[in-house]
Scaffold this motif. Structure first.
Motif, PDB file in Angstrom:
ATOM      1  N   VAL A  79     -31.177  45.909 -93.152  1.00  0.00           N
ATOM      2  CA  VAL A  79     -32.355  46.478 -92.479  1.00  0.00           C
ATOM      3  C   VAL A  79     -32.999  45.433 -91.578  1.00  0.00           C
ATOM      4  N   TYR A  80     -33.262  45.812 -90.349  1.00  0.00           N
ATOM      5  CA  TYR A  80     -34.055  44.980 -89.439  1.00  0.00           C
ATOM      6  C   TYR A  80     -35.295  45.763 -89.046  1.00  0.00           C
ATOM      7  N   VAL A  81     -36.480  45.181 -89.281  1.00  0.00           N
ATOM      8  CA  VAL A  81     -37.705  45.777 -88.731  1.00  0.00           C
ATOM      9  C   VAL A  81     -38.270  44.807 -87.693  1.00  0.00           C
ATOM     10  N   ASN A  82     -39.317  45.215 -87.019  1.00  0.00           N
ATOM     11  CA  ASN A  82     -39.896  44.380 -85.945  1.00  0.00           C
ATOM     12  C   ASN A  82     -38.844  44.014 -84.908  1.00  0.00           C
ATOM     13  N   THR A  83     -37.858  44.860 -84.738  1.00  0.00           N
ATOM     14  CA  THR A  83     -36.751  44.542 -83.844  1.00  0.00           C
ATOM     15  C   THR A  83     -36.501  45.710 -82.897  1.00  0.00           C
ATOM     16  N   LYS A  84     -36.678  45.443 -81.629  1.00  0.00           N
ATOM     17  CA  LYS A  84     -36.481  46.506 -80.640  1.00  0.00           C
ATOM     18  C   LYS A  84     -35.076  46.435 -80.051  1.00  0.00           C
ATOM     19  N   VAL A  85     -34.354  47.532 -80.118  1.00  0.00           N
ATOM     20  CA  VAL A  85     -33.055  47.570 -79.451  1.00  0.00           C
ATOM     21  C   VAL A  85     -33.314  47.759 -77.963  1.00  0.00           C
TER      22      VAL A  85
END
Ligand SMILES: Cc1cc2nc3c(=O)[nH]c(=O)nc-3n(C[C@H](O)[C@H](O)[C@H](O)COP(=O)(O)OP(=O)(O)OC[C@H]3O[C@@H](n4cnc5c(N)ncnc54)[C@H](O)[C@@H]3O)c2cc1C
Length: 347
Positions: A79-85
């Motif tokens: 899981v990655y949060v705070n991460t914009k693709v």
């Protein structure tokens, strides 16, 4: 380079259910979400009660979101949060997914579940409005208790604004609605509830300015203009519900064709498939005939998208997962759950 089977972009209901289902189908799964928390749009209405998900008793949205997150974590995805693709490109047979942190993630397939994109509330264009945002000017409601016995003025006339007005009737002392157009655009049944409670609704009216009290950061009065006249309302809180701007941040590199002109969407090809082999879509972002833009629709999409991803990777795979009652993956967990049921929690 760590290669994943499925990378899911967006951690709302569609992305979360895709994550669960992807684990169920033995796929190595990653989910990437731009916000610090998973849950998507459901986090916009945490206290609303959700009634229309099959087999689920009426449940507060924040509890529902947590249940979805718990379910998504069962097969321990990355899981990655705070991460914009930011961009997706094709490198040979695999996809390279670039994010705002400069990292690149690699995946055999992608499920785009970005919903309405990155949503930012449309701000009020009134002098110095920002300074009240830390006190009593709100763009969303994160808890009803704050409004207990308060006089709340709501600006907006769409479903969002009117749903909040109806919810606030339970706690607030008084609700006033101000809308700049001639007619509210929200569902009739909700408007009728406001009428039954004799909620003042000012049409053709908008907020002109605020008057602070001794504390310069607290709104005490709202000045409304309506048909050339101005009116003054004493308030405890002001809620602005003028909709959201969508940040169109996700783009597709030239290696991915065809895409639509605005570079944000892939061309959809029927349910949950896109024009790009290996990229699928789920939830509010995709459109197809008779698409249901609700929570239940996101689940159906998620299942379809994951099954298509599975068969893209392994064309011999079963079309869908075994029903949960026959699925060996749940054997151990079932034992624990059933023991709890049979012993009433008293082992
Ligand atoms: C006020 C309100 C009340 C509602 N009530 C109900 C209801 O009672 N019943 C019902 O069935 N439906 C309801 N809905 C609709 C329901 O919430 C949506 O259908 C559902 O949330 C759609 O899920 P989704 O995962 O497709 O999109 P979203 O919930 O929008 O999630 C998309 C996620 O993708 C993330 N994202 C976007 N771009 C990127 C990027 N570039 N990189 C990484 N992450 C990204 C976003 O931050 C977001 O978390 C309601 C909606 C609203 C607004």
């Amino acid at each position: 380079m760590e290669l994943f089977d499925v990378t899911i972009v967006g951690g709302g209901p569609a992305g979360l259910y895709s994550t669960f289902y992807s684990g169920l189908r033995n796929l190595k799964t990653k989910i990437i979400e731009v916000q610090p928390v998973l849950g998507g749009k459901v986090n916009v209405y945490p206290e609303k009660v959700v009634w229309d998900v099959g087999g689920l008793p009426p449940v507060q949205a924040q509890v529902f979101a947590q249940n979805l997150i718990n379910q998504a974590m069962i097969f321990m995805p990355t899981v990655y949060v705070n991460t914009k693709v930011e961009q997706i490109e094709k490198q040979g047979d695999i996809f390279a997914i670039s994010t705002n942190s400069g990292d690149v993630h690699y995946s055999k397939t992608i499920i785009v579940a970005v919903g309405g994109g990155i949503l930012n509330p449309i701000k009020l264009e009134v002098d110095e409005a920002e300074k009240y945002e830390l006190t009593n000017l709100h763009y969303t409601i994160l808890g009803m208790q704050r409004f207990r016995n308060k006089r709340v003025l709501i600006s907006g006339g769409g479903n969002g604004a009117i749903d909040w007005a109806v919810e606030l009737l339970r706690t607030a002392r008084e609700v006033i609605v101000v809308y700049r157009n001639e007619q509210l655009t929200a569902h009739e049944a909700q408007v009728e509830k406001l009428n039954q409670h004799r909620v003042p609704i000012l049409l053709n009216a908008e907020i002109q300015s605020f008057v602070s009290g001794t504390d310069d950061t607290v709104i005490e009065q709202v000045i409304i203009s309506q048909n050339g006249e101005t009116y003054q309302f004493e308030v405890d809180d002001v809620l602005i519900s003028h909709g959201y701007n969508r940040e169109k941040s996700l783009t597709f590199a030239d290696s991915i064709e065809p895409k639509r002109k605005d570079d944000y969407y892939l061309v959809s090809q029927g349910q949950c498939a896109t024009s790009v082999p290996g990229i699928f879509g789920a939830g509010d972002i995709i459109t197809y005939d008779d698409k249901v833009g609700l929570l239940v629709g996101t689940f159906q999409d998620a299942v379809l998208a994951v099954n298509k991803a599975k068969m893209f990777i392994d064309p011999q795979a079963d079309q869908y997962a075994m029903v949960s009652s026959h699925n060996e993956k749940f054997n151990e967990m079932n034992k624990e759950i059933l023991e709890e049921v049979f012993t009433g929690g008293n082992k």
